[in-house]
Design an enzyme around this catalytic site. Structure first.
Site, PDB file in Angstrom:
ATOM      1  N   ASN A  55     -26.991 122.439  -5.176  1.00  0.00           N
ATOM      2  CA  ASN A  55     -28.128 121.587  -4.822  1.00  0.00           C
ATOM      3  C   ASN A  55     -28.084 120.265  -5.594  1.00  0.00           C
ATOM      4  OD1 ASN A  55     -29.126 123.573  -3.142  1.00  0.00           O
ATOM      5  ND2 ASN A  55     -30.725 124.253  -4.553  1.00  0.00           N
ATOM      6  N   ARG A 432     -25.845 115.076   7.702  1.00  0.00           N
ATOM      7  CA  ARG A 432     -25.323 114.775   6.367  1.00  0.00           C
ATOM      8  C   ARG A 432     -24.329 115.824   5.879  1.00  0.00           C
ATOM      9  NH1 ARG A 432     -25.581 110.107   4.029  1.00  0.00           N
ATOM     10  NH2 ARG A 432     -27.789 110.001   4.571  1.00  0.00           N
ATOM     11  N   HIS A 462     -32.392 116.282  15.649  1.00  0.00           N
ATOM     12  CA  HIS A 462     -32.547 117.433  14.764  1.00  0.00           C
ATOM     13  C   HIS A 462     -33.125 118.636  15.493  1.00  0.00           C
ATOM     14  CE1 HIS A 462     -34.474 119.556  11.197  1.00  0.00           C
ATOM     15  NE2 HIS A 462     -33.230 119.401  10.788  1.00  0.00           N
ATOM     16  N   TYR A 498     -31.033 132.243   6.242  1.00  0.00           N
ATOM     17  CA  TYR A 498     -32.188 131.366   6.413  1.00  0.00           C
ATOM     18  C   TYR A 498     -33.244 132.093   7.241  1.00  0.00           C
ATOM     19  CZ  TYR A 498     -29.471 127.170   5.068  1.00  0.00           C
ATOM     20  OH  TYR A 498     -28.716 126.237   4.404  1.00  0.00           O
ATOM     21  N   HIS A 625     -37.096 128.682   5.851  1.00  0.00           N
ATOM     22  CA  HIS A 625     -36.663 127.567   6.684  1.00  0.00           C
ATOM     23  C   HIS A 625     -37.498 127.378   7.947  1.00  0.00           C
ATOM     24  CE1 HIS A 625     -33.610 125.245   9.126  1.00  0.00           C
ATOM     25  NE2 HIS A 625     -33.467 124.648   7.961  1.00  0.00           N
TER      26      HIS A 625
END
Length: 745
Positions: A55, A432, A462, A498, A625
């Site tokens: 992270n 990204r 997205h 997730y 998530h």
């Protein structure tokens, strides 16, 4: 900073109240708390520690990289700063102080608490070759001579040998050399080859008198093998010292999409340019001499005070995830095995003998799937794979933001194209750190005959949407649409760790909306020209205004003396307009519950402003998530699930989609799940008015005040049992147990 006494504008805008970088670092501290928790299984603590390091790598490459760009703009007088905001160099300085404390705690946890209980099981990290038996040293020396030496290029630093090229996240060794004749010191750099494993299994020394295990194994890092053999790389020189360091480059590259002739070429060029971006961080061992650090700082053009991080121990802790025990671990040292269950609504398909399709199950009613508790492979992926093979399916359209390297979703779409179906795919090239992978996917899909779009200029796509068009005799016009709309990516790997919701539906109105979304993504369709979407909330045009309308409705109900409440679960919440609106709602008497994993601009419990707001953050075995939005709506709650966090970037600079949950039984499933987070007594953190988080959560008895419920309502036996279990075991374990229990029925 204390929020009491501040006005609404200060609460929403001032950096001392909320700074996105510090809020993110606070989240990473909550992850590190999992590594520090002795109740977390020992091997999982090691994994959480590695996650915090990974992270942090991304944080420096992206977030600090962005601040560095702002610093450059400021120096050119091109930075427009809002009052109450910190200057970029102020933020970099504050971040540096926080991260240095964080890195010290990482190192302390690793050496003092995490590794010792794991060492008897093959997870001892050997500090140097010199601590091994001579036979093992000779084996490693032979390995170096036969393999490593051929791959390594040592670079001496002098006018004839310029400073070497270092890739981002490279681990290197700085070597201090001395000429045996002139006694003049020099420096050299050896970079670890990337195509060699970082960790090597070694046999540990056997001590018969101490009763040590003669078969005991451990690991040694690649840099320690290289340091042990530096004499072979610098013959004739005296090696006076060797010190490991690591660099991070800026990943925040300026983009000019409007000027690009081809977005695919532009992103491909950007990936190449990122290799040469400026450096933003230097990590060194605490034993590194000052003159070597100064040399590196000068060559890398960094600030010695804010950009250099001294570590007492191992660099690149993210690499710890590669370590595996050499023997079986006792019970309790890792999480119990977990296998996603078959979604309840699809269980009948697996038992059917007439080869019933997933489409027939969807026609019986909307299906809500909950990952990772329910299988992605046997639900969402099954939809795409069946569609690819089904001769009645004539078209498939999908959005891809992030997926796995060997993606079965991509493979299914390729097979569909080979079968002559119309296949259209929106591949978001600007995801990204996945740009290179997505460029490869886009090229592969194009070559197979798929219609591929790369996204909209100035926006990221997205949303998580798939559309299947199928010929069916009983459908209007002979065609029926099937849709999947989710909160998470089409990635079978992350779907296993997730937490996400996905909706499978053949609702014609939703289908038409999804058709219109793809017309927007692949063409020049303007939805306003046809009166907007029927059911979906779609950013960047409609969604934010629709959320504000829904909040305003709750405010109006509260002013009329009716019960009003809002429940939101997102990964981040920082949009100023929505934050201000939630403060307004709280002041009007609306109950607001926010389950926010990461950054959060809200401050709950501020007198006169946010007494009715509660914020919790859940960090556990799985990465929280899913995005859920619930509005009480005068006793007829409105439920939505979707891809958008309540961040300005999501609502204004991305294409996002949220779908309503209309089926009552599915609303209850979402309600019960959300209730487990509000009563979680194990993994939930409570955000306080001063901006700090405490654990365990302190307001778990307020769960029945949240948006799904009427005051005094009995939520029923199932919900009561789940909330009680969440208080004892945490929300995630509760959802594991209830999914397993109900799947067996």
């Amino acid at each position: 900073r204390e929020a009491e006494g501040l006005d609404l504008d200060e609460l929403c805008n001032a950096d001392p109240v909320y700074n996105v970088e510090l809020s993110w670092l606070s989240f990473n501290w909550r992850v590190l708390a999992m590594a520090a928790d002795p109740l977390v299984p020992a091997l999982e603590r090691l994994k959480f520690l590695a996650i915090t390091a990974s992270n942090l790598d991304e944080f420096f490459a992206k977030r600090v990289g962005g601040l560095k760009r702002q610093q450059a703009a400021e120096s050119l007088h091109k930075l427009n700063l809002t009052p109450g905001r910190w200057l970029p160099e102020q933020q970099v300085g504050i971040i540096s102080q926080h991260v240095k404390d964080f890195v010290r705690e990482q190192s302390r946890l690793l050496s003092s608490e995490i590794l010792p209980p794991l060492e008897p099981y093959g997870l001892k990290i050997v500090p140097s070759c010199a601590t091994l038996d001579l036979s093992e040293q000779r084996r490693l020396e032979k390995y170096f001579q036969n393999e490593l030496e051929l791959l390594i290029t040592p670079i001496k630093l002098d006018p004839g040998h310029p400073f070497p090229f270092l890739q981002t996240m490279d681990v290197s060794v700085g070597v201090v050399l001395c000429d045996r004749v002139t006694k003049v010191s020099s420096y050299a750099i050896v970079t670890l080859p990337k195509n060699v494993p970082r960790w090597h299994v070694v046999n540990l020394p056997w001590n018969r008198e101490l009763g040590s295990d003669p078969s005991a194994k451990g690991y040694i890092a690649l840099e320690r093998i290289i340091i042990h053999n530096l004499g072979r790389l610098f013959g004739g020189w005296e090696v006076q010292g060797a010190y490991v360091f690591r660099v991070t480059r800026n990943a925040e590259i300026e983009r000019h999409e409007e000027e690009a002739e081809d977005l695919l070429d532009m992103i491909s060029d950007e990936v190449r340019m990122r290799q040469f971006a400026p450096f933003v961080r230097l990590e060194v061992e605490t034993t590194t001499p000052d003159d070597l650090v100064d040399l590196l700082v000068e060559e890398l053009e960094l600030d010695a005070h804010t950009d250099v991080y001294h570590t007492d121990g191992l660099l690149d802790l993210a690499a710890l995830r590669a370590l595996k025990p050499s023997v079986a671990l006792p019970d309790g040292m890792e999480y119990p095995p977990f296998s996603p269950m078959m979604p309840r609504a699809l269980t009948a398909l697996s038992k059917a003998k007439n080869n019933q399709s997933i489409f027939s199950a969807i026609r019986e009613g909307d299906i809500l799937v909950h990952h990772p508790y329910e299988s992605f492979t046997r639900s969402t992926l099954r939809l795409v794979e069946e569609a690819a093979k089904d001769p009645k399916v004539v078209a498939i359209k999908a959005t891809l933001y992030r997926t796995s390297s060997d993606s079965p979703v991509i493979n299914a779409l390729l097979k569909a194209a080979e079968a002559g179906k119309q296949v259209a795919v929106l591949v978001e090239l600007k995801a990204r750190f996945d740009e290179a992978r997505n460029v490869g996917f886009a090229t592969t899909l194009e070559r197979a005959g798929c219609n591929v779009a790369y996204g909209l200029v100035g926006l990221k796509t997205h949303c998580k949407t798939t559309l299947v068009v199928r010929r069916e005799a009983d459908a209007p016009s002979g065609l029926r649409t099937y849709c999947h709309i989710g909160t998470g990516n089409y990635n079978p790997v992350t779907a296993g760790v997730y937490t996400d919701f996905g909706m499978l539906t053949c609702d014609p109105a939703v289908g038409q909306d999804v058709v219109d979304v793809f017309k927007l993504l692949t063409g020049l369709h303007i939805q306003k020209a046809v009166g907007g979407y029927q059911k979906l909330l779609v950013a960047n045009v409609y969604m934010k205004d629709q959320f504000i309308e829904l909040i305003d409705r709750e405010i109006e109900n509260a002013k009329q003396g009716k019960w009003a409440a809002i429940l939101v679960k997102v990964n981040g919440l920082d949009d100023r307009d929505l934050v201000k609106k939630l403060y307004e709602a709280s002041a009007a008497g609306v109950r607001v519950d926010c389950i926010v994993r990461g950054v959060c601009r809200l401050r709950p419990g501020v007198p006169g402003i946010s007494e009715n707001i509660r914020v919790v953050s859940v960090v556990g075995r799985f990465l929280e998530h899913h995005r859920v939005y619930i509005f009480h709506n005068d006793g007829d709650p409105k439920y939505f699930i979707g891809s958008a966090d309540w961040m300005t970037r999501n609502l204004e600079r991305r294409v996002e989609v949220a779908t309503p949950v209309d089926t009552e039984s599915l609303k209850l499933r979402v309600r019960d799940c959300m209730s487990t987070f509000l009563t979680d007594g194990v993994e939930a953190w409570e955000l306080l008015a001063d901006g700090s988080y405490v654990k365990p959560a302190t307001r778990t008895d307020e769960a029945l005040l949240s948006a799904p419920f009427m005051p005094g309502e009995d939520p029923g036996e199932r919900c009561n049992a789940l909330m009680q279990r969440a208080a004892e075991a945490g929300a995630q374990q509760t959802n594991v147990e209830i999914t397993e229990k109900e799947s067996r029925k």
